[in-house]
Design an enzyme around this catalytic site. Structure first.
Site, PDB file in Angstrom:
ATOM      1  N   THR A  20       0.814  -1.216   0.000  1.00  0.00           N
ATOM      2  CA  THR A  20       0.000   0.000   0.000  1.00  0.00           C
ATOM      3  C   THR A  20       0.848   1.267   0.000  1.00  0.00           C
ATOM      4  OG1 THR A  20      -0.151   0.069   2.414  1.00  0.00           O
ATOM      5  CG2 THR A  20      -1.848  -1.207   1.250  1.00  0.00           C
ATOM      6  N   TRP A  23      -0.669   4.139  -1.858  1.00  0.00           N
ATOM      7  CA  TRP A  23      -2.045   4.530  -1.546  1.00  0.00           C
ATOM      8  C   TRP A  23      -2.072   5.919  -0.926  1.00  0.00           C
ATOM      9  CZ3 TRP A  23      -5.507   0.028   0.551  1.00  0.00           C
ATOM     10  CH2 TRP A  23      -5.491  -1.029  -0.368  1.00  0.00           C
ATOM     11  N   ASP A  48       0.572  -5.349   3.077  1.00  0.00           N
ATOM     12  CA  ASP A  48       1.669  -4.623   3.705  1.00  0.00           C
ATOM     13  C   ASP A  48       1.337  -3.136   3.761  1.00  0.00           C
ATOM     14  OD1 ASP A  48       4.607  -4.178   4.452  1.00  0.00           O
ATOM     15  OD2 ASP A  48       4.344  -2.905   2.694  1.00  0.00           O
ATOM     16  N   TYR A  53       3.675   5.539   5.153  1.00  0.00           N
ATOM     17  CA  TYR A  53       3.130   5.626   3.802  1.00  0.00           C
ATOM     18  C   TYR A  53       2.108   6.755   3.756  1.00  0.00           C
ATOM     19  CZ  TYR A  53       5.089   0.900   3.097  1.00  0.00           C
ATOM     20  OH  TYR A  53       5.910  -0.193   3.016  1.00  0.00           O
TER      21      TYR A  53
END
Length: 84
Positions: A20, A23, A48, A53
């Protein structure tokens, strides 16, 4: 989808995992929804993610999708700590 054991834990996960990292940065919610649904429909269950992130937005997106699209017990979620 092929599966593998996680050490001697008794846990089994799909050999392929869904990352991800993009994302909320490059991947919008509707595209993430389609990716997750396709992955789960193909037999995948290892996702994951990390709080680093998109400054946590990838994890928040995954959380939203777990409330609306995929049951939490269908996935094994791997995350990290200390990366922010």
């Amino acid at each position: 989808m092929r599966r593998r054991s996680v050490g001697s834990s008794g846990l089994s996960v799909s050999r392929a995992g869904l990352g991800t990292m993009t994302w909320a940065r490059d991947t919008k919610l509707e595209d993430a929804r389609a990716l997750l649904r396709t992955f789960v429909d193909a037999g995948g269950d290892l996702v994951d993610t990390a709080p680093a992130y998109a400054r946590g937005e990838a994890e928040r997106m995954l959380g939203r999708l777990l409330r609306t699209d995929v049951a939490r017990d269908e996935l094994v979620i791997a995350t990290k700590a200390g990366l922010v």
